[in-house]
Design a protein around this motif. Structure first.
Motif, PDB file in Angstrom:
ATOM      1  N   VAL A  99       0.818  -1.212   0.000  1.00  0.00           N
ATOM      2  CA  VAL A  99       0.000   0.000   0.000  1.00  0.00           C
ATOM      3  C   VAL A  99       0.853   1.263   0.000  1.00  0.00           C
ATOM      4  O   VAL A  99       0.633   2.183  -0.802  1.00  0.00           O
ATOM      5  CB  VAL A  99      -0.962   0.000   1.210  1.00  0.00           C
ATOM      6  N   THR A 100       1.832   1.320   0.889  1.00  0.00           N
ATOM      7  CA  THR A 100       2.633   2.547   0.998  1.00  0.00           C
ATOM      8  C   THR A 100       3.702   2.642  -0.082  1.00  0.00           C
ATOM      9  O   THR A 100       4.111   3.744  -0.454  1.00  0.00           O
ATOM     10  CB  THR A 100       3.302   2.641   2.383  1.00  0.00           C
ATOM     11  N   GLY A 101       4.173   1.502  -0.590  1.00  0.00           N
ATOM     12  CA  GLY A 101       5.218   1.501  -1.602  1.00  0.00           C
ATOM     13  C   GLY A 101       4.673   1.424  -3.014  1.00  0.00           C
ATOM     14  O   GLY A 101       4.745   2.384  -3.785  1.00  0.00           O
ATOM     15  N   TRP A 102       4.073   0.276  -3.378  1.00  0.00           N
ATOM     16  CA  TRP A 102       3.607   0.068  -4.752  1.00  0.00           C
ATOM     17  C   TRP A 102       2.486   1.034  -5.130  1.00  0.00           C
ATOM     18  O   TRP A 102       2.464   1.585  -6.225  1.00  0.00           O
ATOM     19  CB  TRP A 102       3.133  -1.378  -4.909  1.00  0.00           C
ATOM     20  N   LEU A 103       1.545   1.240  -4.188  1.00  0.00           N
ATOM     21  CA  LEU A 103       0.433   2.151  -4.463  1.00  0.00           C
ATOM     22  C   LEU A 103       0.757   3.596  -4.100  1.00  0.00           C
ATOM     23  O   LEU A 103       0.041   4.513  -4.519  1.00  0.00           O
ATOM     24  CB  LEU A 103      -0.819   1.704  -3.699  1.00  0.00           C
ATOM     25  N   GLY A 104       1.795   3.809  -3.292  1.00  0.00           N
ATOM     26  CA  GLY A 104       2.172   5.160  -2.894  1.00  0.00           C
ATOM     27  C   GLY A 104       1.106   5.868  -2.084  1.00  0.00           C
ATOM     28  O   GLY A 104       0.968   7.092  -2.149  1.00  0.00           O
ATOM     29  N   ALA A 105       0.340   5.113  -1.277  1.00  0.00           N
ATOM     30  CA  ALA A 105      -0.807   5.684  -0.566  1.00  0.00           C
ATOM     31  C   ALA A 105      -0.478   6.187   0.827  1.00  0.00           C
ATOM     32  O   ALA A 105      -1.302   6.880   1.441  1.00  0.00           O
ATOM     33  CB  ALA A 105      -1.931   4.650  -0.482  1.00  0.00           C
ATOM     34  N   GLY A 106       0.675   5.824   1.394  1.00  0.00           N
ATOM     35  CA  GLY A 106       1.055   6.311   2.710  1.00  0.00           C
ATOM     36  C   GLY A 106       0.264   5.666   3.834  1.00  0.00           C
ATOM     37  O   GLY A 106      -0.593   4.798   3.603  1.00  0.00           O
ATOM     38  N   PRO A 107       0.529   6.102   5.088  1.00  0.00           N
ATOM     39  CA  PRO A 107      -0.183   5.533   6.241  1.00  0.00           C
ATOM     40  C   PRO A 107      -1.693   5.684   6.160  1.00  0.00           C
ATOM     41  O   PRO A 107      -2.435   4.809   6.616  1.00  0.00           O
ATOM     42  CB  PRO A 107       0.381   6.334   7.423  1.00  0.00           C
ATOM     43  N   GLY A 108      -2.176   6.783   5.581  1.00  0.00           N
ATOM     44  CA  GLY A 108      -3.616   6.979   5.443  1.00  0.00           C
ATOM     45  C   GLY A 108      -4.245   5.924   4.544  1.00  0.00           C
ATOM     46  O   GLY A 108      -5.333   5.413   4.828  1.00  0.00           O
ATOM     47  N   GLY A 109      -3.565   5.608   3.452  1.00  0.00           N
ATOM     48  CA  GLY A 109      -4.058   4.568   2.563  1.00  0.00           C
ATOM     49  C   GLY A 109      -4.044   3.207   3.222  1.00  0.00           C
ATOM     50  O   GLY A 109      -4.967   2.396   3.040  1.00  0.00           O
ATOM     51  N   TYR A 110      -2.996   2.959   4.000  1.00  0.00           N
ATOM     52  CA  TYR A 110      -2.911   1.683   4.714  1.00  0.00           C
ATOM     53  C   TYR A 110      -4.065   1.552   5.705  1.00  0.00           C
ATOM     54  O   TYR A 110      -4.699   0.495   5.806  1.00  0.00           O
ATOM     55  CB  TYR A 110      -1.565   1.597   5.434  1.00  0.00           C
ATOM     56  N   ALA A 111      -4.367   2.642   6.420  1.00  0.00           N
ATOM     57  CA  ALA A 111      -5.490   2.625   7.358  1.00  0.00           C
ATOM     58  C   ALA A 111      -6.807   2.403   6.618  1.00  0.00           C
ATOM     59  O   ALA A 111      -7.707   1.705   7.106  1.00  0.00           O
ATOM     60  CB  ALA A 111      -5.543   3.931   8.143  1.00  0.00           C
ATOM     61  N   ALA A 112      -6.945   2.969   5.417  1.00  0.00           N
ATOM     62  CA  ALA A 112      -8.171   2.794   4.635  1.00  0.00           C
ATOM     63  C   ALA A 112      -8.344   1.335   4.210  1.00  0.00           C
ATOM     64  O   ALA A 112      -9.466   0.798   4.225  1.00  0.00           O
ATOM     65  CB  ALA A 112      -8.146   3.698   3.400  1.00  0.00           C
ATOM     66  N   VAL A 113      -7.256   0.690   3.837  1.00  0.00           N
ATOM     67  CA  VAL A 113      -7.321  -0.720   3.439  1.00  0.00           C
ATOM     68  C   VAL A 113      -7.716  -1.592   4.626  1.00  0.00           C
ATOM     69  O   VAL A 113      -8.554  -2.496   4.507  1.00  0.00           O
ATOM     70  CB  VAL A 113      -5.971  -1.175   2.846  1.00  0.00           C
ATOM     71  N   ILE A 114      -7.118  -1.319   5.785  1.00  0.00           N
ATOM     72  CA  ILE A 114      -7.457  -2.084   6.987  1.00  0.00           C
ATOM     73  C   ILE A 114      -8.922  -1.854   7.364  1.00  0.00           C
ATOM     74  O   ILE A 114      -9.635  -2.787   7.781  1.00  0.00           O
ATOM     75  CB  ILE A 114      -6.535  -1.682   8.155  1.00  0.00           C
ATOM     76  N   THR A 115      -9.396  -0.615   7.215  1.00  0.00           N
ATOM     77  CA  THR A 115     -10.796  -0.313   7.519  1.00  0.00           C
ATOM     78  C   THR A 115     -11.738  -1.043   6.573  1.00  0.00           C
ATOM     79  O   THR A 115     -12.791  -1.560   6.983  1.00  0.00           O
ATOM     80  CB  THR A 115     -11.038   1.201   7.442  1.00  0.00           C
TER      81      THR A 115
END
Length: 403
Positions: free
Chosen positions: A253-269
């Motif tokens: 999420v943070t590397g390949w998608l470049g989404a950062g911690p916010g994106g990671y939290a969105a995926v977990i949610t």
């Protein structure tokens, strides 16, 4: 649907201990989810090596290989309620110490590895005891509903409450998620200790009975049951893939998608939201199609989700795929757990559950390491495709069980 797959439904009563056990499980899951979401971010801040980050996840599964069978045998020997609250108190102390280390800026990859190993070692006893305790709190016909309610509520607090809170807590202080986890262990221990469940009534074992012999008995009983054996093999293959996916999800999420911690939290949610829907769906599918057919269908859909995650470089696709993946994962887990509880003799439930979980989880550390290696060699999206490749034979292996 065969006679052995017949599903009876009934809503569990909140009184009689189930309500307290449910509350303890939800509170503890809230704290665990804070820690689970925060640890990969902490690991990523300490190293940029995907293999080292994946090693934290692998170390969290390794104790199941070393102590899982022992935990099940002990759970069948002791007062399960006492074992659960004692383990939670000890885990709370460990987490409080870790929170202090992070607060003092003493965190390291080595410390993360040690923490993951210690917590899972204790979990081998706790989880086996909890699985064996539940049938004494609710009638047999309410097990499906009880398992669904437990797992659904845990996913709600994990996905909707805990995961979105992690970025906020980290702004307050790096140690906050771990301090909160320590507090939830203490609350859960108090709730379990208050359960009004007497010591289990067990027939005395044969003269000269040993833990080794009792463990072997649980393994033999599991292996002789065709449905449990087949489901165990399928789950083991899937868990190799899950190990690869989970261990590298933060890098994906943070590397390949470049989404950062916010994106990671969105995926977990999204995963939490999907699990909620899956908890509502699991019993209905089991009622209509039977447990094995429900698990088979769930695995097929999950395979497609993994292919989408690994092929399409878009955050919204990963969020949607993880949500659907979680729906089907809950259908799989609820029916798997209930099948074990229904088909296992009460005096062997701890051992059979531990044998199932140990065999099923055995490949997860390997999968985590394979995922880390694949991400380092071919890119952060490849672990999802690796997982899909493992789900295909897993689902295929369930086909002969469908009558």
């Amino acid at each position: 649907m065969t006679a052995t797959e017949a599903v009876r439904t009934r809503t569990p009563a909140w009184r009689g201990g189930f309500g307290r056990l449910w509350t303890a499980a939800v509170v503890s899951k809230f704290g665990d989810s804070l820690r689970t979401a925060a640890l990969p971010l902490l690991a990523a801040s300490l190293t940029d090596d995907p293999l080292l980050i994946a090693s934290v996840t692998a170390c969290g599964y390794l104790p199941w290989l070393l102590f899982g069978l022992l935990g099940g045998a002990v759970a069948d020997r002791v007062d399960q309620r006492r074992a659960m609250w004692a383990v939670d108190l000890l885990r709370g102390l460990l987490m409080a110490g870790f929170a202090g280390a992070v607060w003092l800026d003493l965190g390291s990859i080595a410390l993360l590895l040690a923490l993951a190993f210690a917590l899972t070692t204790l979990q081998t006893l706790f989880d086996n005891a909890a699985t064996a305790l539940l049938p004494s709190l609710v009638p047999a016909e309410a097990l499906t509903s009880a398992n669904a309610r437990l797992m659904t509520a845990q996913q709600i607090v994990g996905g909707f409450v805990a995961a979105p809170l992690v970025p906020v807590l980290l702004v307050v202080g790096a140690a906050m998620p771990y301090a909160a986890d320590a507090a939830t262990y203490a609350v859960a221990a108090a709730l379990v200790a208050s359960l009004r469940v007497g010591a289990p009534q067990r027939e005395p074992g044969p003269a000269g009975s040993t833990l080794r012999g009792e463990i072997a008995e649980g393994l033999r009983t599991l292996w002789r049951d065709r449905a449990q054996r087949g489901l165990c093999i399928a789950t083991a293959l899937c868990n190799i893939g899950m190990g690869a996916l989970i261990a590298t999800l933060v890098v994906h999420v943070t590397g390949w998608l470049g989404a950062g911690p916010g994106g990671y939290a969105a995926v977990i949610t999204a995963f939490g939201a999907g699990s909620l829907a899956g908890g509502l769906l699991a019993r209905r599918l089991a009622d209509r199609f039977g447990r094995i057919r429900s698990v088979f269908a769930a695995g097929l859909v999950q395979t497609g989700c993994l292919v989408a995650m690994g092929s399409v470089r878009a955050l919204w696709v990963t969020i949607a795929a993880m949500a659907v993946f979680a729906v089907m994962g809950m259908v799989w887990n609820v029916n798997q757990t209930t099948l074990i509880q229904e088909r296992s003799p009460a005096q062997l439930l701890g051992r059979i559950n531990s044998a199932f979980r140990t065999l099923a989880i055995a490949g997860t550390p390997l999968g985590a390491l394979l995922g880390g290696a694949a991400a380092a060699a071919w890119g952060p999206n490849t672990p999802a495709l690796l997982a899909a490749g493992l789900f295909i034979p897993a689902v295929a292996s369930l086909a002969p069980l469908i009558n």
